[in-house]
Motif scaffolding. Structure first.
Motif, PDB file in Angstrom:
ATOM      1  N   LEU A 122       0.823  -1.209   0.000  1.00 38.09           N
ATOM      2  CA  LEU A 122       0.000   0.000   0.000  1.00 38.09           C
ATOM      3  C   LEU A 122       0.860   1.263   0.000  1.00 38.09           C
ATOM      4  O   LEU A 122       1.969   1.284   0.534  1.00 38.09           O
ATOM      5  CB  LEU A 122      -0.907   0.016   1.243  1.00 38.09           C
ATOM      6  N   SER A 123       0.312   2.309  -0.620  1.00 38.78           N
ATOM      7  CA  SER A 123       1.059   3.572  -0.665  1.00 38.78           C
ATOM      8  C   SER A 123       0.812   4.349   0.629  1.00 38.78           C
ATOM      9  O   SER A 123      -0.054   4.009   1.427  1.00 38.78           O
ATOM     10  CB  SER A 123       0.601   4.388  -1.864  1.00 38.78           C
ATOM     11  N   LYS A 124       1.578   5.426   0.795  1.00 31.57           N
ATOM     12  CA  LYS A 124       1.437   6.305   1.959  1.00 31.57           C
ATOM     13  C   LYS A 124       0.020   6.830   2.101  1.00 31.57           C
ATOM     14  O   LYS A 124      -0.573   6.825   3.168  1.00 31.57           O
ATOM     15  CB  LYS A 124       2.336   7.531   1.728  1.00 31.57           C
ATOM     16  N   GLU A 125      -0.532   7.289   0.953  1.00 31.86           N
ATOM     17  CA  GLU A 125      -1.869   7.885   0.966  1.00 31.86           C
ATOM     18  C   GLU A 125      -2.918   6.844   1.380  1.00 31.86           C
ATOM     19  O   GLU A 125      -3.843   7.146   2.122  1.00 31.86           O
ATOM     20  CB  GLU A 125      -2.222   8.460  -0.413  1.00 31.86           C
ATOM     21  N   ASP A 126      -2.742   5.601   0.853  1.00 32.69           N
ATOM     22  CA  ASP A 126      -3.683   4.541   1.211  1.00 32.69           C
ATOM     23  C   ASP A 126      -3.654   4.291   2.714  1.00 32.69           C
ATOM     24  O   ASP A 126      -4.701   4.158   3.363  1.00 32.69           O
ATOM     25  CB  ASP A 126      -3.333   3.233   0.481  1.00 32.69           C
ATOM     26  N   LEU A 127      -2.451   4.251   3.261  1.00 28.29           N
ATOM     27  CA  LEU A 127      -2.319   3.980   4.694  1.00 28.29           C
ATOM     28  C   LEU A 127      -2.973   5.089   5.514  1.00 28.29           C
ATOM     29  O   LEU A 127      -3.712   4.827   6.462  1.00 28.29           O
ATOM     30  CB  LEU A 127      -0.843   3.842   5.072  1.00 28.29           C
ATOM     31  N   LEU A 128      -2.716   6.343   5.108  1.00 26.09           N
ATOM     32  CA  LEU A 128      -3.338   7.478   5.819  1.00 26.09           C
ATOM     33  C   LEU A 128      -4.853   7.388   5.710  1.00 26.09           C
ATOM     34  O   LEU A 128      -5.579   7.661   6.664  1.00 26.09           O
ATOM     35  CB  LEU A 128      -2.859   8.802   5.218  1.00 26.09           C
ATOM     36  N   GLY A 129      -5.323   6.983   4.537  1.00 27.46           N
ATOM     37  CA  GLY A 129      -6.766   6.829   4.316  1.00 27.46           C
ATOM     38  C   GLY A 129      -7.358   5.801   5.258  1.00 27.46           C
ATOM     39  O   GLY A 129      -8.412   6.026   5.856  1.00 27.46           O
ATOM     40  N   ILE A 130      -6.653   4.664   5.414  1.00 24.01           N
ATOM     41  CA  ILE A 130      -7.155   3.613   6.314  1.00 24.01           C
ATOM     42  C   ILE A 130      -7.222   4.132   7.743  1.00 24.01           C
ATOM     43  O   ILE A 130      -8.202   3.917   8.464  1.00 24.01           O
ATOM     44  CB  ILE A 130      -6.250   2.363   6.243  1.00 24.01           C
TER      45      ILE A 130
END
Lengths: 443, 285
Positions: A122-130
């Motif tokens: 997962l990308s950084k943005e995906d992780l922040l989104g989660i």
């Protein structure tokens, strides 16, 4: 003791009393029949309620939607039916809308094997989104939304990621037990956060009154591929505060009114790190947290993993009830916590402990006059002058109080604790801040 | 010897004369022109320095009127009379309603009559109490009795009785409005000076709830509306209000009020007098 790191100005040494629960394993709390889930459990604007009376909800379903940049999602802790939506008082004395959920139906997660997610793709943005989706907030007590905290603004660089394992509040052992029992999960959580923040160095600060936790973290750190510095710290309150922790671990000082990222640091509590692990790896939103139920008035003090919205009375009952009529029931730590009067008040994301304090533990002596001894000035970790601040506030001169740094006060309680005249200094500071806000709204 | 005396006498006289002329010239040349009207306006203002106008004291307000063109109607203690006199000096005209308004506490709940949720032992300040669960009374609209209004009153018009209830002496009140600003529950409200009765309750809870929390609260039964048709009673938001423009007889409503929460402002004054009297006696002892 020499050579240990700590912060430089102020600080006090309240009696620790952690022995009541520091050897007690975290156990899952009994699930009561009714849950009261407040819509304002975090710093910032209250969540927008998505359910209405009569709706069916499932475990972990989104029931409160983040309503702004600094806000957070809220999920249903149990499956059930929405019975009522009403206004309740939170442990901190504020009024909030709350959803009353009656337990009903089947749990989707409880007692079932969960798949683990391979998050490394997962990308950084995906992780922040989660993290944002899962409604994770700082579990140390300030409840600042975690996704906002981990978002490094453009042009800024995070040199340090500092994990807060200090738990300087007396009585509380929730973070301590978490570090002992779930060190590997915390390490995995740290790895997730460091993927987002990309720090140059990662450190965890732990006070030396928890030697077993230091050992556990060091052992766990050997197994992972990234370097984690375990920094033992001298015992001093309020070292668990972000600013004091950074001063102790990195030697850097956060400027007045600024966030730690200004000096290239990101701070996160071990409880939050554990919640990040659960959200990303187990895909579980923040619906439960570890709470220390303790104090001289509790029959069997325990560390409980309780669901958000559990009435405090249910947790007290699980710990054998009161051994005597408590003088005060405090939610949070004894230094910064709030006294509640209604045991049906629910547990929120920011509740780290429930203390039933006996008259022996609460000094209910009368307030006398200030003798200008200056102990509060010595104790203030922010270098403020609490006695002068209080005098200004007492005379209604709130602007003058602001000029000498009222807004830098974070209500750690050191001044009130040390005051021999028992002057309610912290309440004064809160009053001053409230009146300043009121004035600004008017203007 | 004589010459010496004469010399010193003359030189000092000469020096004094020169310096005197210098001062006189300087006073003329370097004079700071001050508008005479400032002094005139200040002499008309009441001189209470209460701060109700928002300026630092009466002289500050007088300067603001003359130099900054501040509104002439800000002096509430002075009322219409002062505003008109000031307007005369400034060559303007003003219109102020000449109904004198005073502050009154619209709550009589005590430890005996009202329910309390917890024992409060913090700061004696209503705004500080308000932060904690909106105060220690079960009713969230009532008087918290913390005494913030007493502390801000510039003329000592507010006092307590033995049961901690707070009363305003309407003859002393100068209508500055400071107590109304500071009151967090808005239980301190304006009433006309010549109002005969007030509804001493501020609870907007439904009748049954009010009854549960307090035995002297308005339960919105509307009996007052029926008994005194021309008395100006209106029940709104589960609370009776009085429209003071209606001049009808209100005694029937007062007598039939089941909660006895419509009280005479004369009672209020009588009680405060009594309190002051006891305080005086105690002081003398």
């Amino acid at each position: 003791m020499k050579g240990l790191k700590t912060f430089s100005i102020g600080g006090v040494h309240p009696p620790g009393r952690k022995y009541l629960t520091d050897r007690k394993e975290i156990i899952n709390a009994v699930i009561p029949g009714t849950f009261v889930v407040p819509m304002s459990q975090h710093l910032g604007s209250p969540s927008e309620c998505l359910v209405s009376v009569g709706d069916k909800v499932s475990e972990g379903m989104l029931i409160g939607k983040s309503s702004g940049f600094i806000s957070s999602n809220i999920h249903s802790p149990v499956p059930g039916t929405v019975k009522e939506i009403k206004d309740i008082y939170l442990p901190n004395g504020m009024l909030s809308k709350a959803v009353v959920i009656e337990l009903e139906g089947e749990f989707d997660r409880l007692g079932k094997e969960q798949d683990t997610e391979d998050w490394k793709s997962l990308s950084k943005e995906d992780l922040l989104g989660i993290i944002a989706e899962s409604g994770i907030v700082g579990l140390g007590g300030a409840t600042f939304p975690a996704n906002v905290k981990f978002m490094v603004p453009k042009g800024k660089k995070a040199e340090f990621l500092v994990i807060n394992g200090v738990e300087c509040e007396p009585y509380l052992t929730a973070d301590h037990r978490l570090m002992l029992e779930r060190a590997d999960m915390i390490l995995e959580g740290i790895r997730i956060i460091s993927t987002i923040v990309e720090p140059e160095r990662i450190a965890i600060g732990i006070e030396i009154n928890k030697p077993d936790a230091i050992e556990a973290m060091e052992k766990a750190a050997e197994k992972v591929s990234f370097p984690l510095e375990v920094v033992p710290l001298k015992v001093k309150y309020p070292q668990g505060d972000e600013k004091q922790l950074l001063k102790a671990v990195t030697g850097r000082e956060v400027p007045s009114g600024a966030l730690p990222i200004e000096i290239g640091c990101v701070v996160s509590n071990v409880g939050t790190v554990h919640a990040v692990y659960e959200a990303v790896v187990l895909k579980k939103p923040l619906i439960e947290r570890v709470i220390t139920v303790t104090g001289g008035g509790i029959k069997e003090p325990k560390n409980l993993k309780a669901r958000i919205g559990t009435p405090i009375s249910s947790l007290v009952e699980e710990c054998g009830g009161f051994s005597e009529v408590p003088e005060k029931v405090v939610v949070g730590g004894p230094m910064m916590g709030f006294t509640i009067y209604d045991l049906d008040t629910p547990v929120t994301k920011g509740t780290s402990g429930i203390l039933a304090l006996t008259s022996k533990e609460v000094k209910n002596t009368l307030r006398t006059s200030c003798i200008s001894c200056g102990r509060c000035v010595n104790a203030c970790p922010m270098g403020l002058n609490p006695t002068t601040l209080f005098k200004y506030i007492d005379h209604g001169e709130y602007d003058e109080a602001e000029q000498i740094g009222l807004l830098d006060c974070k209500e750690c309680g050191s001044c009130g604790f040390i005051c021999p005249a028992r002057i309610p200094l912290i309440q004064g500071m809160r009053l001053g801040k409230k009146m300043l806000r009121k004035k600004k709204v008017k203007a | 010897m004589l010459l010496k005396i004469l010399f010193s006498f003359l030189s000092v006289t000469l020096l004094g004369g020169l310096l005197g002329v210098g001062l006189a010239v300087a006073a003329k040349l370097l004079a700071v022109k001050k508008d005479e009207r400032i002094g005139d306006v200040e002499s008309i203002l009441p001189g209470a320095n209460c701060g109700a106008c928002g300026y630092p004291g009466c002289s500050g307000y007088a300067e603001a009127i003359v130099n900054e063109g501040a509104s002439l109607t800000l002096c509430s203690p002075g009322g219409a009379e002062v505003a008109e006199k000031v307007a005369e000096i400034m060559g303007q005209s003003v219109e102020v309603s000449d109904v004198k308004m005073v502050a009154q506490v619209h709550c009589r709940g005590t430890r005996d009559t009202s329910k309390y949720t917890f024992d409060y032992n913090g700061l004696a300040d209503c705004n500080a109490m308000m932060i904690l669960y909106s105060g220690d009374k079960e009713c969230k609209y009532g008087c918290l009795q913390g005494g913030s209004c007493i502390a801000v009153c510039p003329v000592d018009a507010i006092g307590r009785d033995e049961e901690n209830r707070i009363w305003v002496d309407k003859d002393k009140c100068i209508s500055c409005g400071k107590c109304i600003d500071v009151c967090p529950t808005h239980v301190m409200k304006w009433v006309p000076y010549d109002a005969d009765y007030i509804v001493a309750c501020n609870s907007k809870d439904k009748g049954a709830k009010t009854r549960k929390y307090c035995t002297v609260g308005c339960i919105a039964c509307k009996i007052c509306e029926k008994k005194s048709g021309d008395g100006g009673f209106v029940v709104e938001d589960f609370l009776a209000h009085i429209d003071y423009d209606m001049k009808g007889d209100r005694t029937a409503a007062v007598e039939s009020c089941p909660a006895k929460c419509i009280i005479s402002t004369k009672t209020a004054k009588a009680e405060i007098d009594e309190v002051k009297e006891t305080v005086k006696v105690n002081d003398e002892n």
